[in-house]
Design a protein around this motif. Structure first.
Motif, PDB file in Angstrom:
ATOM      1  N   ALA A 175      23.538 -14.184   7.254  1.00  0.00           N
ATOM      2  CA  ALA A 175      22.378 -13.957   6.389  1.00  0.00           C
ATOM      3  C   ALA A 175      22.653 -12.927   5.300  1.00  0.00           C
ATOM      4  O   ALA A 175      21.797 -12.705   4.443  1.00  0.00           O
ATOM      5  CB  ALA A 175      21.190 -13.491   7.237  1.00  0.00           C
ATOM      6  N   LYS A 176      23.846 -12.298   5.360  1.00  0.00           N
ATOM      7  CA  LYS A 176      24.214 -11.258   4.394  1.00  0.00           C
ATOM      8  C   LYS A 176      23.199 -10.109   4.384  1.00  0.00           C
ATOM      9  O   LYS A 176      22.725  -9.656   3.334  1.00  0.00           O
ATOM     10  CB  LYS A 176      24.378 -11.853   2.991  1.00  0.00           C
ATOM     11  N   ILE A 177      22.876  -9.660   5.593  1.00  0.00           N
ATOM     12  CA  ILE A 177      21.961  -8.538   5.784  1.00  0.00           C
ATOM     13  C   ILE A 177      22.754  -7.333   6.263  1.00  0.00           C
ATOM     14  O   ILE A 177      23.621  -7.460   7.133  1.00  0.00           O
ATOM     15  CB  ILE A 177      20.866  -8.893   6.817  1.00  0.00           C
ATOM     16  N   GLN A 178      22.466  -6.170   5.713  1.00  0.00           N
ATOM     17  CA  GLN A 178      23.128  -4.951   6.182  1.00  0.00           C
ATOM     18  C   GLN A 178      22.605  -4.600   7.565  1.00  0.00           C
ATOM     19  O   GLN A 178      21.400  -4.419   7.753  1.00  0.00           O
ATOM     20  CB  GLN A 178      22.869  -3.792   5.221  1.00  0.00           C
TER      21      GLN A 178
ATOM     22  N   ALA B 127      11.737  -8.123   1.354  1.00  0.00           N
ATOM     23  CA  ALA B 127      12.159  -6.830   0.805  1.00  0.00           C
ATOM     24  C   ALA B 127      13.002  -7.032  -0.450  1.00  0.00           C
ATOM     25  O   ALA B 127      12.816  -6.332  -1.460  1.00  0.00           O
ATOM     26  CB  ALA B 127      12.939  -6.050   1.858  1.00  0.00           C
ATOM     27  N   ALA B 128      13.928  -8.003  -0.408  1.00  0.00           N
ATOM     28  CA  ALA B 128      14.792  -8.260  -1.565  1.00  0.00           C
ATOM     29  C   ALA B 128      13.974  -8.700  -2.772  1.00  0.00           C
ATOM     30  O   ALA B 128      14.288  -8.329  -3.916  1.00  0.00           O
ATOM     31  CB  ALA B 128      15.834  -9.310  -1.209  1.00  0.00           C
ATOM     32  N   SER B 129      12.918  -9.472  -2.532  1.00  0.00           N
ATOM     33  CA  SER B 129      12.086  -9.943  -3.645  1.00  0.00           C
ATOM     34  C   SER B 129      11.382  -8.798  -4.354  1.00  0.00           C
ATOM     35  O   SER B 129      10.957  -8.934  -5.498  1.00  0.00           O
ATOM     36  CB  SER B 129      11.048 -10.961  -3.138  1.00  0.00           C
ATOM     37  N   LYS B 130      11.263  -7.657  -3.661  1.00  0.00           N
ATOM     38  CA  LYS B 130      10.628  -6.484  -4.238  1.00  0.00           C
ATOM     39  C   LYS B 130      11.648  -5.388  -4.550  1.00  0.00           C
ATOM     40  O   LYS B 130      11.274  -4.239  -4.817  1.00  0.00           O
ATOM     41  CB  LYS B 130       9.556  -5.951  -3.284  1.00  0.00           C
ATOM     42  N   SER B 131      12.939  -5.760  -4.483  1.00  0.00           N
ATOM     43  CA  SER B 131      14.045  -4.834  -4.788  1.00  0.00           C
ATOM     44  C   SER B 131      14.024  -3.592  -3.902  1.00  0.00           C
ATOM     45  O   SER B 131      14.296  -2.480  -4.353  1.00  0.00           O
ATOM     46  CB  SER B 131      14.010  -4.429  -6.274  1.00  0.00           C
ATOM     47  N   ILE B 132      13.705  -3.804  -2.615  1.00  0.00           N
ATOM     48  CA  ILE B 132      13.677  -2.704  -1.646  1.00  0.00           C
ATOM     49  C   ILE B 132      14.852  -2.875  -0.696  1.00  0.00           C
ATOM     50  O   ILE B 132      14.990  -3.927  -0.059  1.00  0.00           O
ATOM     51  CB  ILE B 132      12.361  -2.710  -0.837  1.00  0.00           C
ATOM     52  N   PRO B 133      15.731  -1.886  -0.564  1.00  0.00           N
ATOM     53  CA  PRO B 133      16.834  -1.983   0.397  1.00  0.00           C
ATOM     54  C   PRO B 133      16.304  -2.212   1.820  1.00  0.00           C
ATOM     55  O   PRO B 133      15.309  -1.597   2.222  1.00  0.00           O
ATOM     56  CB  PRO B 133      17.526  -0.621   0.288  1.00  0.00           C
TER      57      PRO B 133
ATOM     58  N   HIS C  20      12.615 -14.760  11.511  1.00  0.00           N
ATOM     59  CA  HIS C  20      11.598 -13.897  10.912  1.00  0.00           C
ATOM     60  C   HIS C  20      12.213 -12.617  10.367  1.00  0.00           C
ATOM     61  O   HIS C  20      11.704 -12.055   9.382  1.00  0.00           O
ATOM     62  CB  HIS C  20      10.494 -13.615  11.938  1.00  0.00           C
ATOM     63  N   VAL C  21      13.294 -12.142  10.965  1.00  0.00           N
ATOM     64  CA  VAL C  21      14.027 -11.012  10.379  1.00  0.00           C
ATOM     65  C   VAL C  21      14.558 -11.405   9.004  1.00  0.00           C
ATOM     66  O   VAL C  21      14.464 -10.641   8.035  1.00  0.00           O
ATOM     67  CB  VAL C  21      15.178 -10.562  11.296  1.00  0.00           C
ATOM     68  N   LYS C  22      15.124 -12.609   8.892  1.00  0.00           N
ATOM     69  CA  LYS C  22      15.652 -13.082   7.617  1.00  0.00           C
ATOM     70  C   LYS C  22      14.527 -13.179   6.575  1.00  0.00           C
ATOM     71  O   LYS C  22      14.690 -12.773   5.406  1.00  0.00           O
ATOM     72  CB  LYS C  22      16.299 -14.453   7.795  1.00  0.00           C
ATOM     73  N   ALA C  23      13.379 -13.695   6.985  1.00  0.00           N
ATOM     74  CA  ALA C  23      12.253 -13.778   6.058  1.00  0.00           C
ATOM     75  C   ALA C  23      11.803 -12.384   5.625  1.00  0.00           C
ATOM     76  O   ALA C  23      11.436 -12.164   4.459  1.00  0.00           O
ATOM     77  CB  ALA C  23      11.096 -14.527   6.713  1.00  0.00           C
ATOM     78  N   PHE C  24      11.842 -11.449   6.544  1.00  0.00           N
ATOM     79  CA  PHE C  24      11.482 -10.060   6.243  1.00  0.00           C
ATOM     80  C   PHE C  24      12.464  -9.478   5.224  1.00  0.00           C
ATOM     81  O   PHE C  24      12.069  -8.851   4.234  1.00  0.00           O
ATOM     82  CB  PHE C  24      11.505  -9.266   7.549  1.00  0.00           C
TER      83      PHE C  24
ATOM     84  N   SER D 240       0.806  -1.219   0.000  1.00  0.00           N
ATOM     85  CA  SER D 240       0.000   0.000   0.000  1.00  0.00           C
ATOM     86  C   SER D 240       0.839   1.270   0.000  1.00  0.00           C
ATOM     87  O   SER D 240       0.420   2.287  -0.554  1.00  0.00           O
ATOM     88  CB  SER D 240      -0.951   0.013   1.201  1.00  0.00           C
ATOM     89  N   LEU D 241       2.048   1.215   0.604  1.00  0.00           N
ATOM     90  CA  LEU D 241       2.847   2.432   0.755  1.00  0.00           C
ATOM     91  C   LEU D 241       4.002   2.543  -0.237  1.00  0.00           C
ATOM     92  O   LEU D 241       4.593   3.611  -0.371  1.00  0.00           O
ATOM     93  CB  LEU D 241       3.392   2.522   2.188  1.00  0.00           C
ATOM     94  N   ALA D 242       4.347   1.441  -0.907  1.00  0.00           N
ATOM     95  CA  ALA D 242       5.404   1.448  -1.924  1.00  0.00           C
ATOM     96  C   ALA D 242       6.668   2.163  -1.437  1.00  0.00           C
ATOM     97  O   ALA D 242       7.072   3.188  -2.002  1.00  0.00           O
ATOM     98  CB  ALA D 242       4.889   2.092  -3.210  1.00  0.00           C
ATOM     99  N   PRO D 243       7.325   1.654  -0.399  1.00  0.00           N
ATOM    100  CA  PRO D 243       8.468   2.362   0.180  1.00  0.00           C
ATOM    101  C   PRO D 243       9.715   2.281  -0.689  1.00  0.00           C
ATOM    102  O   PRO D 243       9.897   1.352  -1.472  1.00  0.00           O
ATOM    103  CB  PRO D 243       8.692   1.619   1.499  1.00  0.00           C
ATOM    104  N   LYS D 244      10.591   3.272  -0.504  1.00  0.00           N
ATOM    105  CA  LYS D 244      11.911   3.251  -1.126  1.00  0.00           C
ATOM    106  C   LYS D 244      12.865   2.359  -0.357  1.00  0.00           C
ATOM    107  O   LYS D 244      13.800   1.790  -0.923  1.00  0.00           O
ATOM    108  CB  LYS D 244      12.481   4.665  -1.183  1.00  0.00           C
ATOM    109  N   ALA D 245      12.689   2.272   0.975  1.00  0.00           N
ATOM    110  CA  ALA D 245      13.581   1.473   1.818  1.00  0.00           C
ATOM    111  C   ALA D 245      12.828   1.032   3.062  1.00  0.00           C
ATOM    112  O   ALA D 245      11.815   1.631   3.450  1.00  0.00           O
ATOM    113  CB  ALA D 245      14.823   2.277   2.203  1.00  0.00           C
ATOM    114  N   ILE D 246      13.358  -0.017   3.695  1.00  0.00           N
ATOM    115  CA  ILE D 246      12.778  -0.557   4.927  1.00  0.00           C
ATOM    116  C   ILE D 246      13.864  -0.621   5.987  1.00  0.00           C
ATOM    117  O   ILE D 246      14.964  -1.113   5.737  1.00  0.00           O
ATOM    118  CB  ILE D 246      12.180  -1.956   4.696  1.00  0.00           C
ATOM    119  N   VAL D 247      13.531  -0.127   7.169  1.00  0.00           N
ATOM    120  CA  VAL D 247      14.412  -0.231   8.330  1.00  0.00           C
ATOM    121  C   VAL D 247      13.699  -1.079   9.371  1.00  0.00           C
ATOM    122  O   VAL D 247      12.529  -0.835   9.685  1.00  0.00           O
ATOM    123  CB  VAL D 247      14.737   1.152   8.926  1.00  0.00           C
ATOM    124  N   MET D 248      14.386  -2.082   9.887  1.00  0.00           N
ATOM    125  CA  MET D 248      13.859  -2.898  10.973  1.00  0.00           C
ATOM    126  C   MET D 248      14.685  -2.610  12.220  1.00  0.00           C
ATOM    127  O   MET D 248      15.885  -2.895  12.252  1.00  0.00           O
ATOM    128  CB  MET D 248      13.937  -4.382  10.615  1.00  0.00           C
ATOM    129  N   MET D 249      14.061  -1.991  13.228  1.00  0.00           N
ATOM    130  CA  MET D 249      14.755  -1.704  14.475  1.00  0.00           C
ATOM    131  C   MET D 249      14.505  -2.877  15.424  1.00  0.00           C
ATOM    132  O   MET D 249      13.409  -3.041  15.968  1.00  0.00           O
ATOM    133  CB  MET D 249      14.271  -0.400  15.085  1.00  0.00           C
TER     134      MET D 249
END
Length: 391
Positions: free
Chosen positions: A333-336, A281-287, A273-277, A158-167
């Motif tokens: 997991a090769k996650i930033q 995001a990667a599947s939608k090309s979102i950093p 679940h962080v890895k799945a998240f 719904s929001l079509a974000p440019k990037a996602i941050v998980m705190m």
């Protein structure tokens, strides 16, 4: 009779001594704090059949901390987020979604004081981009990684974000343990609550405060410091009777005080679940960026001094082995990933007497939010530069 008289005299002496000690040494005033947080939170938090808890739309609710840490107007917007209205310009802004728990949400302060909103203002002032950047608070108090992951799909669409941050905070293993025991699973990932799970909302922050003392004692405490001391002692004595330090099902602090040999296992369900998240995001090309936030007791030795009593946490600086656990996960997991542990410790050392956390609440103070906002804005500018979004 003589023995009874002596015992009564001794009791009177002890009560008078406690009264004098409380009034003149501890400088206490009679009266126990009134805790109406659960009543206030129930005005905007309701049961959700998939996530367990969601926020009602467009709510304005006053919340007073029982220990006077804060008094805030808690607002939700038209899509059920603890954030400002999205408005008609919903798809024009460059949106960054900030997932997480109470630290991401900004519990304990009005919305414009949160680190997310402060950082957004700093980034927009620095870049002058048109359309501007919008940091959207998509995290919720009491959410674990599994609930954030399950909530993410519809919000991304719904929001079509440019990037996602998980705190990510080490409160999440406890919340995930409670949620996952009632969840449907596909392999090792939750798909939502089971239909036979309790159909009642688990209110965030409900376990953060001492149990209520007996009504008769609370009445006496309005006039007597001795009764106040007794009431506080009994409240703490009967709070969290099933608490087993390090056990994720019963201990809200299990993510930092589980034994070293089991700490990785305690975090494992959350980090899966962080890895799945991140994969979503990667599947939608979102950093996707993971930020690991410390708990107050890992930042300074005197932080959260009243909250420690509720959870029977030790005095002093508590260990931060969870930082290594999350760091190892990110490498594998090769996650930033970034850690807030060092920046907040450095800030606390420089500020000395300034509090970054409230004494009773698991929440940033306004100063803590300011320090976090400065750091977060810098990191978001780096992310934008890496993606070429300021060119």
């Amino acid at each position: 009779m003589r023995l009874i008289s002596r015992l009564l005299m001794l009791l009177v002496v002890l009560v008078l001594a406690a009264e004098g000690y409380g009034r003149y040494v501890l400088k206490m005033k009679p009266g126990l704090p009134e805790n109406r947080v659960a009543e206030a939170v129930s005005k905007f938090a309701e049961f959700d059949p998939q996530l367990g808890m969601r926020y009602r739309l467009n709510i304005d609710q006053l919340i007073d901390s029982p220990e006077a840490d804060f008094s805030i107007l808690y607002k939700t917007n038209e899509i059920g987020l603890r954030d400002r209205p999205m408005g008609t310009h919903l798809r024009k802004e460059l949106k960054f979604l900030v997932f997480g728990d109470e630290f991401a949400e900004g519990w304990g302060m009005d919305i414009d004081q949160t680190f997310v909103v402060r950082a957004q203002a700093a980034v927009n002032e620095k870049t002058g981009l048109q359309p501007p950047v919008r940091f959207v608070i998509t995290g919720k108090s009491g959410y674990g990684a599994a609930q954030n992951y399950l909530a993410a799909g519809p919000l991304i669409d719904s929001l079509a974000p440019k990037a996602i941050v998980m705190m990510y905070s080490s409160l999440m293993p406890h919340q995930d343990a409670l949620f996952l025991k009632d969840a449907n699973m596909e392999g090792e990932l939750a798909t939502g609550l089971r239909p036979d799970a309790p159909q009642t909302v688990r209110l965030p922050h409900a376990e953060d405060y001492p149990a209520a003392p007996p009504a008769w004692l609370a009445g006496f405490a309005q006039q007597s410091v001795a009764a106040t001391l007794l009431g506080r002692w009994l409240s703490l004595r009967f709070t969290l009777p099933d608490l087993k330090p390090g056990d994720p099902l019963t201990d809200r602090l299990a993510g930092i005080r589980a034994p070293a040999e089991t700490l990785a296992a305690v975090h494992a369900p959350s980090l899966r679940h962080v890895k799945a998240f991140a994969d979503l995001a990667a599947s939608k090309s979102i950093p996707f960026l993971l930020i690991h936030a410390p708990l107050p007791t890992q930042v300074t030795s005197n932080a959260w001094e009243k909250g420690r009593q509720v959870f029977r946490a030790p005095d002093g600086l508590m260990p931060a082995e969870d930082e290594a656990v999350v760091g190892a996960f990110c490498m594998e997991a090769k996650i930033q990933c970034l850690s807030l542990h060092g920046p907040l410790r450095d800030a606390a050392a420089k500020l000395e007497s300034t509090r970054l956390y409230h004494p009773s609440e698991l929440a940033f103070t306004v100063d803590g939010a300011r320090v976090t906002a400065d750091w977060f804005a810098t990191e978001m500018l780096r992310l934008m530069d890496a993606q070429g979004w300021r060119d």
